[in-house]
Design an enzyme around this catalytic site. Structure first.
Site, PDB file in Angstrom:
ATOM      1  N   HIS A   1       0.821  -1.124  -0.094  1.00  0.00           N
ATOM      2  CA  HIS A   1       0.045  -0.069  -0.093  1.00  0.00           C
ATOM      3  C   HIS A   1       0.818   1.125   0.076  1.00  0.00           C
ATOM      4  CE1 HIS A   1      -3.841  -1.930   1.791  1.00  0.00           C
ATOM      5  NE2 HIS A   1      -3.345  -2.614   0.874  1.00  0.00           N
TER       6      HIS A   1
ATOM      7  N   GLU B   1       0.698   3.927   1.852  1.00  0.00           N
ATOM      8  CA  GLU B   1       1.324   4.093   3.328  1.00  0.00           C
ATOM      9  C   GLU B   1       2.605   3.435   3.568  1.00  0.00           C
ATOM     10  OE1 GLU B   1      -1.564   3.304   2.385  1.00  0.00           O
ATOM     11  OE2 GLU B   1      -3.360   3.910   3.978  1.00  0.00           O
TER      12      GLU B   1
ATOM     13  N   CYS C   1      -6.151   1.540   5.989  1.00  0.00           N
ATOM     14  CA  CYS C   1      -6.932   0.508   6.277  1.00  0.00           C
ATOM     15  C   CYS C   1      -6.458   0.197   7.577  1.00  0.00           C
ATOM     16  CB  CYS C   1      -6.613  -0.925   5.068  1.00  0.00           C
ATOM     17  SG  CYS C   1      -4.814  -1.271   5.109  1.00  0.00           S
TER      18      CYS C   1
ATOM     19  N   CYS D   1      -2.391  -0.560   7.799  1.00  0.00           N
ATOM     20  CA  CYS D   1      -1.584   0.554   7.665  1.00  0.00           C
ATOM     21  C   CYS D   1      -1.625   1.285   8.968  1.00  0.00           C
ATOM     22  CB  CYS D   1      -2.151   1.212   6.407  1.00  0.00           C
ATOM     23  SG  CYS D   1      -1.572   0.502   4.818  1.00  0.00           S
TER      24      CYS D   1
END
Length: 156
Positions: free
Chosen positions: A65, A67, A95, A98
């Site tokens: 991701h 992040e 999410c 993260c």
């Protein structure tokens, strides 16, 4: 990686808007690579020290991701695993994975653009970020949401 020192060139917008704009640039890079258009930057003392965008398709890695990319880059830049004085700017509410990573990095602040009512960590009734982490949502929300919305419309 290109670093920007916010204090060198003050923009005509708030720092949160300025750095969210930088995260949006990362999201557009993800879009160009046919990834879900989410981008992130990590800022410390007015300087971007980490950038990232989704790479889940390219890396065939569901944990790649935006992040995670930005946080890892920032930790490498800082030479340490704790980012207590740093802010993560991300175009979509993180999410659970993260947000959990932000906990372990002991991130000082998270600023996100669009809310994610289906998969965002805010849907939980528990605080999964570090107790000292400050959370701000809705910065350039419409622009951030529109990128993701248009991406998924094009997939249908």
């Amino acid at each position: 990686m290109r670093y920007i020192n916010f204090s060198d060139e003050p923009p005509a917008m708030s720092p949160d808007e300025f750095f969210m704009n930088e995260a949006l640039k990362e999201a557009r890079l993800a879009l160009a690579e046919k990834e879900i258009p989410i981008g992130a930057v990590v800022v410390c003392k007015g300087q971007i020290i980490g950038r990232g965008h989704n790479l889940t398709e390219r890396l065939t890695d569901v944990s790649a991701h935006a992040e995670m990319q930005a946080l890892t880059a920032a930790a490498n830049y800082m030479g340490g695993k704790y980012l207590k004085e740093c802010t993560l700017y991300v175009t979509l509410e993180p999410c659970v994975m993260c947000a959990g990573a932000a906990y372990w990095f002991q991130l000082g602040k998270i600023v996100f653009g669009a809310y994610d009512v289906k998969l965002g960590f805010g849907r939980l009734n528990q605080k999964i970020t570090h107790p000292k982490t400050i959370i701000t949502g809705g910065i350039r929300e419409n622009e951030c949401a529109e990128l993701v919305r248009n991406f998924f419309k094009s997939k249908r």
